[in-house]
Design an enzyme around this catalytic site. Structure first.
Site, PDB file in Angstrom:
ATOM      1  CB  CYS A 106      -0.892  -0.025   1.242  1.00 46.04           C
ATOM      2  SG  CYS A 106      -1.991   1.386   1.388  1.00 46.04           S
ATOM      3  CG  HIS A 148      -5.572  -2.574  -1.491  1.00 45.69           C
ATOM      4  ND1 HIS A 148      -4.642  -3.214  -0.706  1.00 45.69           N
ATOM      5  CD2 HIS A 148      -5.235  -1.255  -1.451  1.00 45.69           C
ATOM      6  CE1 HIS A 148      -3.799  -2.323  -0.215  1.00 45.69           C
ATOM      7  NE2 HIS A 148      -4.142  -1.126  -0.665  1.00 45.69           N
ATOM      8  CD  GLU A 149      -6.568   1.368  -4.103  1.00 51.10           C
ATOM      9  OE1 GLU A 149      -6.724   2.375  -3.375  1.00 51.10           O
ATOM     10  OE2 GLU A 149      -5.475   0.788  -4.220  1.00 51.10           O
ATOM     11  CG  HIS A 152      -7.362   2.745   0.987  1.00 51.70           C
ATOM     12  ND1 HIS A 152      -6.592   3.003   2.101  1.00 51.70           N
ATOM     13  CD2 HIS A 152      -6.535   2.102   0.123  1.00 51.70           C
ATOM     14  CE1 HIS A 152      -5.371   2.548   1.934  1.00 51.70           C
ATOM     15  NE2 HIS A 152      -5.305   1.991   0.727  1.00 51.70           N
TER      16      HIS A 152
END
Length: 192
Positions: A106, A148-149, A152
């Site tokens: 990341c 993954h994003e 966030h």
């Protein structure tokens, strides 16, 4: 314009981001800056919280992974040759398939890579950069980057998936990142 990446420890990385409307100020330029920042940092995805914006926006380009593979690397991913997209106000509709491990990193947590298990497929409802609504299913590496994003914009980080003992072993490195003691080739900001 290349924007600074927010380092681990910043509160914005742990906040659930808010949906936006088409009249969000400077959205077109923000998206262009996010692409430029992501590529300049050698990333394959970048979420708005990573540039200190608590909004549901991320960009990703999984084609880079396929473009940068060695010829002899085995390519068993169903999403080749990859996808490049903008995701606004994304919300997961469904996760499918078996969990599989992949070594993730990341931009906000530099110099740490760990295997993370994620589902093979994600069905996502989102708006593109023109605020056209889509419901689409993604798989393979593309699904992994999206998840993954997406984490966030939900206030989660890939290290949250690690076993407690592994997290404890990494705590010194994480503390160093939050104090600005980690060397990176891109611009980072350290905020609480």
């Amino acid at each position: 314009m290349i924007l600074p990446i927010v380092a681990y420890g910043a509160a914005v990385l742990r906040k659930v981001a808010a949906d936006i409307t088409p009249d969000y100020p400077g959205l077109e330029q923000l998206i262009a800056d996010m692409w430029e920042t992501m590529y300049a940092s050698n990333g394959v995805g970048l979420a708005a919280p990573q540039i200190n914006k608590d909004i549901r926006l991320f960009v990703m380009d999984s084609a880079q992974i396929f473009d940068n593979q060695d010829e002899d690397e085995e390519n068993n991913y169903p999403d080749a040759p990859g996808t490049k997209k903008v995701f606004i106000n994304a919300h997961i509709k469904k996760l499918n398939g078996k969990d599989w491990a992949y070594n993730e990193g990341c931009l906000s947590i530099p110099n740490i890579r760990e295997d993370v298990n994620r589902p093979e497929e994600v069905e996502l409802e989102y708006m593109d950069e023109h605020f056209v609504k889509h419901t689409e299913t993604f798989n393979g590496i593309t699904a992994r980057i999206i998840l993954h994003e997406y984490d966030h914009i939900e206030g989660k980080l890939f290290i949250d998936y690690l076993k407690p003992l592994r997290r404890k072993m990494l705590q010194g490195k994480l503390n160093d990142i939050s104090k600005g003691k980690s060397k990176v080739s891109y611009k980072m900001i350290y905020i609480k």
